[in-house]
Enzyme design. Structure first.
Site, short mmCIF file in Angstrom:
data_model
loop_
_atom_site.label_atom_id
_atom_site.label_comp_id
_atom_site.label_asym_id
_atom_site.label_seq_id
_atom_site.Cartn_x
_atom_site.Cartn_y
_atom_site.Cartn_z
N LYS A 1 29.62 41.56 30.90
CA LYS A 1 29.92 41.05 32.25
C LYS A 1 29.94 42.25 33.19
O LYS A 1 30.91 43.01 33.22
CB LYS A 1 31.29 40.35 32.23
CG LYS A 1 31.45 39.20 33.19
CD LYS A 1 31.43 39.57 34.65
CE LYS A 1 32.70 40.20 35.15
NZ LYS A 1 32.56 40.75 36.53
N GLY B 1 37.68 49.68 33.72
CA GLY B 1 38.03 49.21 35.06
C GLY B 1 39.42 49.67 35.42
O GLY B 1 39.94 50.65 34.87
N SER B 2 40.05 48.94 36.32
CA SER B 2 41.35 49.38 36.83
C SER B 2 42.47 49.10 35.82
O SER B 2 42.35 48.23 34.95
CB SER B 2 41.64 48.62 38.13
OG SER B 2 41.67 47.24 37.87
N THR B 3 43.54 49.84 35.96
CA THR B 3 44.69 49.67 35.05
C THR B 3 45.28 48.27 35.20
O THR B 3 45.65 47.63 34.21
CB THR B 3 45.74 50.76 35.33
OG1 THR B 3 45.13 52.03 35.02
CG2 THR B 3 46.98 50.58 34.48
N VAL C 1 43.85 45.37 36.00
CA VAL C 1 43.05 44.36 35.29
C VAL C 1 43.09 44.64 33.78
O VAL C 1 43.16 43.71 32.97
CB VAL C 1 41.59 44.34 35.82
CG1 VAL C 1 40.72 43.44 34.97
CG2 VAL C 1 41.57 43.88 37.28
N GLY C 2 43.09 45.91 33.41
CA GLY C 2 43.16 46.26 31.99
C GLY C 2 44.38 45.66 31.31
O GLY C 2 44.32 45.19 30.17
N GLU D 1 39.38 51.36 28.99
CA GLU D 1 39.18 52.64 29.70
C GLU D 1 39.58 52.40 31.15
O GLU D 1 38.85 51.73 31.89
CB GLU D 1 37.71 53.08 29.61
CG GLU D 1 37.24 53.36 28.20
CD GLU D 1 37.99 54.50 27.54
OE1 GLU D 1 38.65 55.28 28.24
OE2 GLU D 1 37.93 54.60 26.30
N CYS E 1 36.23 57.84 37.36
CA CYS E 1 37.56 57.61 36.79
C CYS E 1 38.30 58.92 36.57
O CYS E 1 39.52 58.99 36.70
CB CYS E 1 37.44 56.85 35.48
SG CYS E 1 36.30 57.61 34.33
N GLU F 1 45.53 55.89 42.32
CA GLU F 1 44.10 56.20 42.32
C GLU F 1 43.46 55.68 43.61
O GLU F 1 43.55 54.49 43.91
CB GLU F 1 43.46 55.51 41.11
CG GLU F 1 42.00 55.80 40.96
CD GLU F 1 41.41 55.11 39.74
OE1 GLU F 1 41.68 53.92 39.52
OE2 GLU F 1 40.68 55.78 38.98
P1 NAD Z 1 38.18 46.31 38.26
O1 NAD Z 1 39.25 46.42 37.24
O2 NAD Z 1 38.47 45.64 39.54
O3 NAD Z 1 36.92 45.56 37.65
C1 NAD Z 1 36.25 46.00 36.47
C2 NAD Z 1 35.53 44.83 35.86
O4 NAD Z 1 36.50 43.85 35.46
C3 NAD Z 1 34.58 44.09 36.80
O5 NAD Z 1 33.46 43.65 36.07
C4 NAD Z 1 35.41 42.92 37.27
O6 NAD Z 1 34.63 41.81 37.69
C5 NAD Z 1 36.19 42.58 36.01
N1 NAD Z 1 37.45 41.87 36.24
C6 NAD Z 1 38.23 41.88 37.35
N2 NAD Z 1 39.30 41.07 37.17
C7 NAD Z 1 39.21 40.56 35.92
C8 NAD Z 1 40.02 39.70 35.13
N3 NAD Z 1 41.14 39.16 35.61
N4 NAD Z 1 39.63 39.40 33.87
C9 NAD Z 1 38.50 39.94 33.36
N5 NAD Z 1 37.68 40.75 34.05
C10 NAD Z 1 38.03 41.08 35.32
O7 NAD Z 1 37.66 47.81 38.48
P2 NAD Z 1 36.51 48.30 39.46
O8 NAD Z 1 37.07 48.33 40.85
O9 NAD Z 1 35.25 47.56 39.20
O10 NAD Z 1 36.29 49.80 38.92
C11 NAD Z 1 37.06 50.87 39.30
C12 NAD Z 1 38.09 51.19 38.24
O11 NAD Z 1 37.45 51.50 37.00
C13 NAD Z 1 38.89 52.42 38.57
O12 NAD Z 1 40.25 52.18 38.33
C14 NAD Z 1 38.36 53.48 37.62
O13 NAD Z 1 39.24 54.52 37.33
C15 NAD Z 1 38.03 52.67 36.42
N6 NAD Z 1 37.09 53.40 35.56
C16 NAD Z 1 37.56 53.92 34.37
C17 NAD Z 1 36.70 54.65 33.54
C18 NAD Z 1 37.18 55.25 32.24
O14 NAD Z 1 36.36 55.65 31.41
N7 NAD Z 1 38.48 55.34 32.01
C19 NAD Z 1 35.37 54.83 33.92
C20 NAD Z 1 34.94 54.29 35.14
C21 NAD Z 1 35.81 53.56 35.94
#
Ligand code: NAD
Length: 501
Positions: A199, A252-254, A256-257, A274, A308, A405
């Site tokens: 996704k 993605g973000s903490t 959502v993680g 991550e 990130c 962040e």
């Molecule tokens: P995000 O968490 O908003 O979204 C990431 C992904 O998750 C997207 O595909 C989004 O559609 C999906 N998503 C959002 N809500 C969801 C839910 N409730 N259930 C399942 N999936 C969902 O993050 P973003 O704004 O796309 O990316 C930026 C973030 O990613 C930053 O916090 C950055 O630090 C992090 N990041 C981390 C690493 C790493 O290796 N640690 C690498 C790159 C980016």
């Protein structure tokens, strides 16, 4: 001709962009979303809608997971020799390299990043990572142990472990390195013999969809990689709570993680998370101020700070603070801001309007709380989501700009008086993804490395990744590791075998 138009022409030639509306990719072919709806893909440099992709829901997720499950159970994939998976992955890496122009242009178009960076990182390092993981397909191994099992008398035992593919993988990825991070999930999953439902971010689905076509072209069975486009709280949430998903690999973000972690535990799905970072860069008293300032500029402004591991907190020994701050501000002011398609640009737009407004909001709040803007702080250029590279000082540890962040070209610069204070300030954050130390004092550096609560520590450099070196976070920056052996092993279950003979 404007470079952007030139690239659009190149894209039109390869035909991908000409298909303005992009469907999901399920079971080896384009699959329209059940809702019939689409989300827009916007070029952040021009604010124009350049494509649309399926706005999926749980019905599409159901199809994709079913395809991945069928393929996982099917002997064409499950009985494929590791050497054959290696060959297919190697072929995929060649196809990614062969399509470098198209893939990097798509990446710049949808995310705004510099095309040179897209070519070097998303495509170049991405293809190299697929090759690296191709090698692992034939090198996954268990252990044979000497048993210590007592009796019954006369019985002998053979005990060993084996690694088996974990099953159906849900890969959910962000928009900052769309292709590279997708490959960080897909390549080790396929090397281990899993199948994947990917996704991509709703803002950057195009390279993921193109990747799925290249996977087919490489000769993988249909259903090995499925791509479901759409928004996080609909498509993403449906995928990560699906009971037939065995492993979730999320970047993605903490915030959502954490939601995904809860959903994963509900089904006991394995997970790699991550997440975000707020990485400190520490400049010790002996460092060359000019080199440290340039290094810090690279550490924060690379990819518009949408990294990130971006070095977003700079701690400088007070004896060289003014020199480093001045050098950093000069480096920021010298950056040429412009479209990612323009080869002269050094800083592109932020990836979306939503994110652009968020970053400007962070700066405005810091200003209102008394932060001093040394340089930047404003929107750059009239159109597009461009933000000036911004250096802030006179901040304190309680401010949101220091704690959270920003994920943009914004850095806070803070003095310290001794190493203990630097360690305390650097570790005073819920995140723990990465850190860097700038010094040639070997003894001080070696003593500092174990004291930093971070998954990666760089010395006299920042943001440098190696495909073999694990990447992941301490504390709230995540769970598990991408890259390296740790990544491919995370797509396996460890089975123990005990045989009485
Ligand atoms: P995000 O968490 O908003 O979204 C990431 C992904 O998750 C997207 O595909 C989004 O559609 C999906 N998503 C959002 N809500 C969801 C839910 N409730 N259930 C399942 N999936 C969902 O993050 P973003 O704004 O796309 O990316 C930026 C973030 O990613 C930053 O916090 C950055 O630090 C992090 N990041 C981390 C690493 C790493 O290796 N640690 C690498 C790159 C980016």
């Amino acid at each position: 001709m404007h470079p952007r138009d030139l690239s659009l022409e190149q894209l039109a030639k390869v035909g991908f962009l000409a298909r303005h509306r992009h469907h999901n990719f399920i079971d080896g072919r384009a699959s329209p979303a059940a809702s019939g709806l689409f989300t827009p893909v916007v070029d952040p440099a021009t604010e124009l809608v350049v494509a649309e992709a399926s706005d999926s829901d749980e019905r599409d997720v159901e199809l994709a997971v079913a395809s991945a499950r069928r393929t996982f159970e099917d002997s064409a994939w499950s009985a494929m020799l590791p050497a054959e998976r290696e060959r297919l992955l190697y072929r995929l890496s060649q196809l990614i390299d062969e399509h470098a122009d198209e893939l990097s242009a798509l990446e710049t178009l949808q995310s705004g990043k510099l095309q040179a960076i897209a070519r070097m990182i998303d495509v170049g390092s991405g293809a190299a990572f697929v090759r690296y993981m191709a090698g692992w397909a034939t090198k996954l191994e268990g252990q044979t142990l000497d048993p210590s099992i007592p009796g019954p008398p006369g019985t002998h035992y053979i005990i060993y472990t084996r690694r088996e593919a974990v099953g159906v993988v849900a890969a959910v990825v962000p928009w900052n390195f769309p292709l590279a991070i997708a490959l960080w999930k897909v390549a080790p999953a396929l090397a281990a013999g899993c199948t994947v439902v990917l996704k991509p971010s709703e803002e950057t689905p195009l390279t993921a969809l193109r990747l799925a076509e290249l996977v087919m072209q490489a000769g993988f069975p249909a259903g090995v990689l499925n791509v479901v486009c759409g928004r996080g709280h609909t498509a993403g949430a449906a995928l990560t709570r699906h009971p037939d998903v065995n492993k979730i690999s999320f970047t993605g973000s903490t915030a959502v993680g954490k939601q995904i972690g809860h959903a994963a535990v509900e089904n006991m799905a394995r997970m790699t998370l991550e997440l975000g970072g707020k990485s400190p860069m520490i400049v010790l008293a002996d460092a060359d101020p000019a080199k440290a300032a340039l290094g810090a500029a690279m550490g924060i402004f690379f990819n518009q700070g949408q990294v990130c591991t971006a070095g977003s907190r700079l701690y400088v020994h007070r004896s060289i603070f003014d020199q480093v701050l001045r050098g950093l501000a000069e480096a920021a002011q010298s950056l040429k801001i412009g479209s990612g398609f323009d080869a002269a640009s050094q800083l592109g737009p932020l990836a979306s309007k939503r994110h652009f407004e968020r970053v400007l909001g962070f700066i405005a709040e810091a200003r209102a709380e008394g932060a001093r803007v040394v340089t930047g702080g404003e929107r750059a250029l009239a159109g597009g989501y461009f933000v000036q590279p911004t250096v802030l000082t006179d901040v304190h540890a309680g401010m949101r700009i220091v704690r959270e962040e920003v994920f943009g070209p914004v850095i806070v610069v803070i003095p310290f008086d001794d190493v203990d204070e630097a360690v305390r300030l650097a570790n005073d954050n819920p995140m723990g993804l990465a850190a860097s130390i700038w010094s040639n004092d070997l003894s001080a550096v070696h003593r500092l490395i174990p004291r930093l609560k971070a998954g990666t520590v760089w010395v006299n450099t920042h943001n440098m990744l190696d495909n073999g070196l694990p990447l992941g976070g301490y504390k709230q920056s995540g769970y598990g590791r991408d890259l390296g052996r740790a990544a491919v092993e995370s797509f396996t279950e460890l089975k123990s075998v005990c045989m009485a003979v």
